[in-house]
Design an enzyme around this catalytic site. Structure first.
Site, PDB file in Angstrom:
ATOM      1  N   TYR A  29     -30.737 -29.696  12.155  1.00 34.45           N
ATOM      2  CA  TYR A  29     -30.144 -28.436  11.653  1.00 34.45           C
ATOM      3  C   TYR A  29     -29.772 -27.548  12.841  1.00 34.45           C
ATOM      4  O   TYR A  29     -30.528 -26.635  13.210  1.00 34.45           O
ATOM      5  CB  TYR A  29     -31.152 -27.682  10.785  1.00 34.45           C
ATOM      6  CG  TYR A  29     -31.721 -28.446   9.605  1.00 34.45           C
ATOM      7  CD1 TYR A  29     -30.903 -28.880   8.561  1.00 34.45           C
ATOM      8  CD2 TYR A  29     -33.087 -28.698   9.515  1.00 34.45           C
ATOM      9  CE1 TYR A  29     -31.434 -29.555   7.469  1.00 34.45           C
ATOM     10  CE2 TYR A  29     -33.627 -29.365   8.427  1.00 34.45           C
ATOM     11  CZ  TYR A  29     -32.799 -29.798   7.409  1.00 34.45           C
ATOM     12  OH  TYR A  29     -33.333 -30.456   6.333  1.00 34.45           O
ATOM     13  N   TRP A  35     -32.385 -18.465   4.988  1.00 36.26           N
ATOM     14  CA  TRP A  35     -33.800 -18.149   4.733  1.00 36.26           C
ATOM     15  C   TRP A  35     -34.702 -18.652   5.839  1.00 36.26           C
ATOM     16  O   TRP A  35     -35.727 -18.040   6.138  1.00 36.26           O
ATOM     17  CB  TRP A  35     -34.247 -18.488   3.320  1.00 36.26           C
ATOM     18  CG  TRP A  35     -34.382 -19.896   2.843  1.00 36.26           C
ATOM     19  CD1 TRP A  35     -33.654 -20.972   3.243  1.00 36.26           C
ATOM     20  CD2 TRP A  35     -35.287 -20.369   1.829  1.00 36.26           C
ATOM     21  NE1 TRP A  35     -34.049 -22.078   2.527  1.00 36.26           N
ATOM     22  CE2 TRP A  35     -35.046 -21.741   1.659  1.00 36.26           C
ATOM     23  CE3 TRP A  35     -36.264 -19.775   1.041  1.00 36.26           C
ATOM     24  CZ2 TRP A  35     -35.755 -22.527   0.736  1.00 36.26           C
ATOM     25  CZ3 TRP A  35     -36.961 -20.551   0.121  1.00 36.26           C
ATOM     26  CH2 TRP A  35     -36.707 -21.908  -0.016  1.00 36.26           C
ATOM     27  N   TYR A  81     -23.998 -32.227  13.141  1.00 35.53           N
ATOM     28  CA  TYR A  81     -24.293 -31.823  11.765  1.00 35.53           C
ATOM     29  C   TYR A  81     -23.105 -32.063  10.844  1.00 35.53           C
ATOM     30  O   TYR A  81     -21.966 -31.764  11.179  1.00 35.53           O
ATOM     31  CB  TYR A  81     -24.685 -30.335  11.706  1.00 35.53           C
ATOM     32  CG  TYR A  81     -25.059 -29.908  10.299  1.00 35.53           C
ATOM     33  CD1 TYR A  81     -26.309 -30.218   9.781  1.00 35.53           C
ATOM     34  CD2 TYR A  81     -24.149 -29.233   9.490  1.00 35.53           C
ATOM     35  CE1 TYR A  81     -26.652 -29.865   8.476  1.00 35.53           C
ATOM     36  CE2 TYR A  81     -24.477 -28.875   8.185  1.00 35.53           C
ATOM     37  CZ  TYR A  81     -25.732 -29.189   7.687  1.00 35.53           C
ATOM     38  OH  TYR A  81     -26.063 -28.837   6.402  1.00 35.53           O
ATOM     39  N   GLN A 101     -28.177 -18.313  -0.066  1.00 37.99           N
ATOM     40  CA  GLN A 101     -29.490 -18.964  -0.149  1.00 37.99           C
ATOM     41  C   GLN A 101     -30.486 -17.910  -0.638  1.00 37.99           C
ATOM     42  O   GLN A 101     -30.128 -16.735  -0.762  1.00 37.99           O
ATOM     43  CB  GLN A 101     -29.891 -19.505   1.243  1.00 37.99           C
ATOM     44  CG  GLN A 101     -30.079 -21.004   1.269  1.00 37.99           C
ATOM     45  CD  GLN A 101     -30.553 -21.545   2.611  1.00 37.99           C
ATOM     46  OE1 GLN A 101     -30.662 -20.824   3.589  1.00 37.99           O
ATOM     47  NE2 GLN A 101     -30.839 -22.832   2.653  1.00 37.99           N
ATOM     48  N   GLY A 159     -31.891 -23.784  -1.666  1.00 40.58           N
ATOM     49  CA  GLY A 159     -32.730 -24.199  -0.552  1.00 40.58           C
ATOM     50  C   GLY A 159     -33.612 -25.391  -0.920  1.00 40.58           C
ATOM     51  O   GLY A 159     -34.217 -26.001  -0.054  1.00 40.58           O
ATOM     52  N   ASP A 161     -32.901 -28.442  -2.080  1.00 35.25           N
ATOM     53  CA  ASP A 161     -31.701 -29.253  -2.265  1.00 35.25           C
ATOM     54  C   ASP A 161     -31.763 -30.361  -3.322  1.00 35.25           C
ATOM     55  O   ASP A 161     -30.911 -30.441  -4.185  1.00 35.25           O
ATOM     56  CB  ASP A 161     -31.323 -29.913  -0.947  1.00 35.25           C
ATOM     57  CG  ASP A 161     -31.098 -28.912   0.177  1.00 35.25           C
ATOM     58  OD1 ASP A 161     -31.320 -27.707  -0.024  1.00 35.25           O
ATOM     59  OD2 ASP A 161     -30.697 -29.348   1.264  1.00 35.25           O
ATOM     60  N   ARG A 195     -35.021 -38.183   2.810  1.00 33.82           N
ATOM     61  CA  ARG A 195     -33.833 -37.332   2.658  1.00 33.82           C
ATOM     62  C   ARG A 195     -33.146 -37.598   1.312  1.00 33.82           C
ATOM     63  O   ARG A 195     -33.428 -38.587   0.642  1.00 33.82           O
ATOM     64  CB  ARG A 195     -32.835 -37.623   3.800  1.00 33.82           C
ATOM     65  CG  ARG A 195     -33.305 -37.202   5.185  1.00 33.82           C
ATOM     66  CD  ARG A 195     -33.310 -35.704   5.386  1.00 33.82           C
ATOM     67  NE  ARG A 195     -32.007 -35.089   5.162  1.00 33.82           N
ATOM     68  CZ  ARG A 195     -31.799 -33.769   5.146  1.00 33.82           C
ATOM     69  NH1 ARG A 195     -32.810 -32.940   5.332  1.00 33.82           N
ATOM     70  NH2 ARG A 195     -30.601 -33.275   4.929  1.00 33.82           N
ATOM     71  N   TYR A 348     -38.414 -35.114   0.543  1.00 31.79           N
ATOM     72  CA  TYR A 348     -37.803 -33.783   0.618  1.00 31.79           C
ATOM     73  C   TYR A 348     -38.327 -32.866  -0.495  1.00 31.79           C
ATOM     74  O   TYR A 348     -39.527 -32.579  -0.505  1.00 31.79           O
ATOM     75  CB  TYR A 348     -36.294 -33.986   0.592  1.00 31.79           C
ATOM     76  CG  TYR A 348     -35.457 -32.975   1.360  1.00 31.79           C
ATOM     77  CD1 TYR A 348     -35.878 -32.393   2.537  1.00 31.79           C
ATOM     78  CD2 TYR A 348     -34.196 -32.623   0.883  1.00 31.79           C
ATOM     79  CE1 TYR A 348     -35.069 -31.486   3.213  1.00 31.79           C
ATOM     80  CE2 TYR A 348     -33.374 -31.727   1.565  1.00 31.79           C
ATOM     81  CZ  TYR A 348     -33.821 -31.161   2.722  1.00 31.79           C
ATOM     82  OH  TYR A 348     -33.020 -30.263   3.391  1.00 31.79           O
ATOM     83  N   TRP A 349     -37.505 -32.424  -1.431  1.00 31.54           N
ATOM     84  CA  TRP A 349     -37.990 -31.459  -2.446  1.00 31.54           C
ATOM     85  C   TRP A 349     -38.409 -32.139  -3.742  1.00 31.54           C
ATOM     86  O   TRP A 349     -38.462 -31.506  -4.790  1.00 31.54           O
ATOM     87  CB  TRP A 349     -36.909 -30.406  -2.712  1.00 31.54           C
ATOM     88  CG  TRP A 349     -36.700 -29.489  -1.554  1.00 31.54           C
ATOM     89  CD1 TRP A 349     -35.821 -29.657  -0.517  1.00 31.54           C
ATOM     90  CD2 TRP A 349     -37.390 -28.256  -1.263  1.00 31.54           C
ATOM     91  NE1 TRP A 349     -35.908 -28.608   0.377  1.00 31.54           N
ATOM     92  CE2 TRP A 349     -36.862 -27.739  -0.059  1.00 31.54           C
ATOM     93  CE3 TRP A 349     -38.404 -27.537  -1.916  1.00 31.54           C
ATOM     94  CZ2 TRP A 349     -37.305 -26.550   0.511  1.00 31.54           C
ATOM     95  CZ3 TRP A 349     -38.843 -26.337  -1.348  1.00 31.54           C
ATOM     96  CH2 TRP A 349     -38.296 -25.863  -0.147  1.00 31.54           C
ATOM     97  N   GLU A 392     -41.358 -30.248   9.134  1.00 34.72           N
ATOM     98  CA  GLU A 392     -40.542 -29.516   8.158  1.00 34.72           C
ATOM     99  C   GLU A 392     -41.270 -29.412   6.815  1.00 34.72           C
ATOM    100  O   GLU A 392     -41.256 -28.383   6.155  1.00 34.72           O
ATOM    101  CB  GLU A 392     -39.201 -30.252   7.991  1.00 34.72           C
ATOM    102  CG  GLU A 392     -38.215 -29.574   7.055  1.00 34.72           C
ATOM    103  CD  GLU A 392     -36.896 -30.344   6.946  1.00 34.72           C
ATOM    104  OE1 GLU A 392     -36.793 -31.453   7.522  1.00 34.72           O
ATOM    105  OE2 GLU A 392     -35.970 -29.827   6.285  1.00 34.72           O
TER     106      GLU A 392
HETATM  107  C1  DGY Z   1     -29.011 -29.849   4.722  1.00 30.01           C
HETATM  108  O1  DGY Z   1     -28.109 -30.090   5.509  1.00 30.01           O
HETATM  109  O2  DGY Z   1     -29.809 -30.688   4.270  1.00 30.01           O
HETATM  110  C2  DGY Z   1     -29.224 -28.483   4.313  1.00 30.01           C
HETATM  111  O3  DGY Z   1     -30.374 -28.341   3.576  1.00 30.01           O
HETATM  112  C3  DGY Z   1     -28.054 -27.911   3.570  1.00 30.01           C
HETATM  113  O4  DGY Z   1     -28.319 -26.563   3.500  1.00 30.01           O
END
Ligand code: DGY
Length: 427
Positions: A29, A35, A81, A101, A159, A161, A195, A348-349, A392
């Site tokens: 990133y 945020w 990115y 966000q 946020g 994702d 991811r 991830y989430w 993270e």
């Molecule tokens: C990403 O690139 O995974 C970010 O979370 C997008 O905001």
């Protein structure tokens, strides 16, 4: 000599500093995320107040004319990115993404002011009208029918994702034929099993395409875009933020803005019933196109107390749910209920724990007198870092560190809250 975790956290913030703003972590990133940046400011505030305010000032330098603070500001182009400015085509200076966000800045600014000096007060005051414009933007463009509940136009706006929360809205997105193979960079930096999937990425980019094709006309996107869902995290962050905006307005002698923010908050509180689920025992994501509700309790559901959302009975019920879920984890609070079949402890989430959300849940619990649960979360947040380092996110079953390493917001929350110094307790 072994460096203390506190010193490591400070070093991470300094290392990720790109001059006025921090990146969440190198390579994965490489820009300023909204945020992430606000939480970075809370971390800086524990040892360098001037730098803390600079972080938020740089963030607002990317604010759009309509008041929106974008979720990514592309200060310096970085080919590492994707999707970069060429995909967003937002035509703004500095270049940025096309949506926002969770609006967490008002709460951070109030906390910094309450724990600071005249300097903090002056810096907060200088940003106050920009902050107000951003909140007004949320109420105008994310709740165009004035329902008291804001929608998000992209899972990235939450946020959170790839949370299963978004599967109902994402499932309806038609991926355009001309999207081609996406040159993803994230899965070259991090294990792809941690991811979002290729299928999810195609849909993310389909929304970005709709946005730039209508020149980021946010009313058009809210009304006719491919995705429009309620996110408990954004709604609760905004409600807490409106409460804190009203308090800042009182401090700065702005009764008109105070009244407006209090009216927003009242209306939002009433709106929260529309995404409460009796089945789940909490507030859940909702597809605003179909009315469909998500099916499990998340770390966003657990933020209700932070916003003082819900009736006393609902708050009792959701607190019981928080306790029951914690019984199933070694480290709380998971981003998806581990008792549900869709739970993935490493992706991830879809299961892992996140320090910043723990921070907001912990404050809410503590304010409601749920001290044992609040302390459990604070200890878990610290223990995850002690177990694995400043990752993270973390596996709630094992505490294994996942995703990016040497991560800004994990370091920041360690300094501002998880260590337990009480240096930056919210007011
Ligand atoms: C990403 O690139 O995974 C970010 O979370 C997008 O905001």
């Amino acid at each position: 000599m072994h460096q203390s975790l506190k010193q490591q956290a400070i070093d991470i913030l300094r290392m990720n500093d790109r001059g006025g703003y921090t990146v969440p972590t190198a390579r994965l990133y490489p820009y300023q995320w909204e945020w992430d940046s606000v939480f970075a400011a809370l971390g800086f505030a524990t040892f360098d107040r001037d730098r803390a305010w600079e972080e938020i000032e740089t963030l607002f330098s990317g604010q759009w004319d309509d008041g929106m603070v974008p979720h990514i500001i592309f200060h310096k182009t970085d080919p590492d990115y994707f999707p970069g400015p060429e995909m967003w085509k937002s035509n703004t200076v500095p270049p940025s993404s096309g949506h926002s966000q969770p609006p967490v800045a008002a709460s951070a600014m109030l906390t910094m002011m309450q724990t600071g000096t005249d300097m903090d007060r002056e810096r907060a005051k200088a940003l106050f009208h920009k902050l107000y414009a951003w909140h007004r933007w949320f109420h105008t463009y994310r709740d165009p029918d004035n329902t008291g509940v804001v929608g998000i136009i992209h899972p990235w706006e939450s946020g959170r994702d790839n949370c299963p929360d978004w599967d109902i809205g994402m499932g309806r997105i038609v991926v355009p034929d001309d999207l081609g193979d996406l040159p993803r960079r994230d899965i070259t930096h991090v294990d792809p099993s941690e991811r979002p999937t290729a299928e999810q990425y195609n849909r993310y980019l389909a929304i970005v395409k709709f946005g730039h094709e209508c020149q980021w006309d946010h009313l058009e996107i809210a009304r006719n875009g491919p995705f429009f869902m309620v996110d408990p995290c954004v709604q609760f962050a905004l409600m807490r933020g409106d409460r804190d905006l009203a308090e800042l307005a009182t401090e700065f002698g702005e009764p008109g803005i105070r009244d407006e923010a209090e009216a927003w908050l009242k209306h939002s509180k009433a709106g929260c019933d529309s995404f409460w689920s009796d089945d789940v025992g909490g507030h859940v994501a909702k597809d605003l196109r179909t009315g469909g509700l998500s099916t499990a309790f998340t770390n966003a559901s657990a933020m209700a107390l932070y916003a003082d959302a819900g009736s006393p009975d609902q708050q009792k019920r959701l607190t019981a749910e928080i306790a029951a879920i914690l019984d199933h984890c070694s480290f709380g609070f998971p981003s998806w209920d581990p008792r549900d079949a869709q739970f993935e402890s490493r992706r991830y989430w879809r299961g892992p724990i996140w320090s910043v959300v723990n921070y907001m849940i912990g404050i809410g619990l503590s304010e409601k007198g749920e001290t044992a649960l609040a302390e459990r979360l604070r200890n878990d947040t610290r223990r995850a870092v002690e177990t694995s380092g400043f990752f993270e996110y973390f596996d709630p079953l094992t505490g294994e560190g996942l995703g990016g390493k040497l991560f800004t917001w994990t370091a920041a929350i360690h300094l501002a809250w998880a260590m337990g110094d009480d240096m930056l307790q919210a007011g």
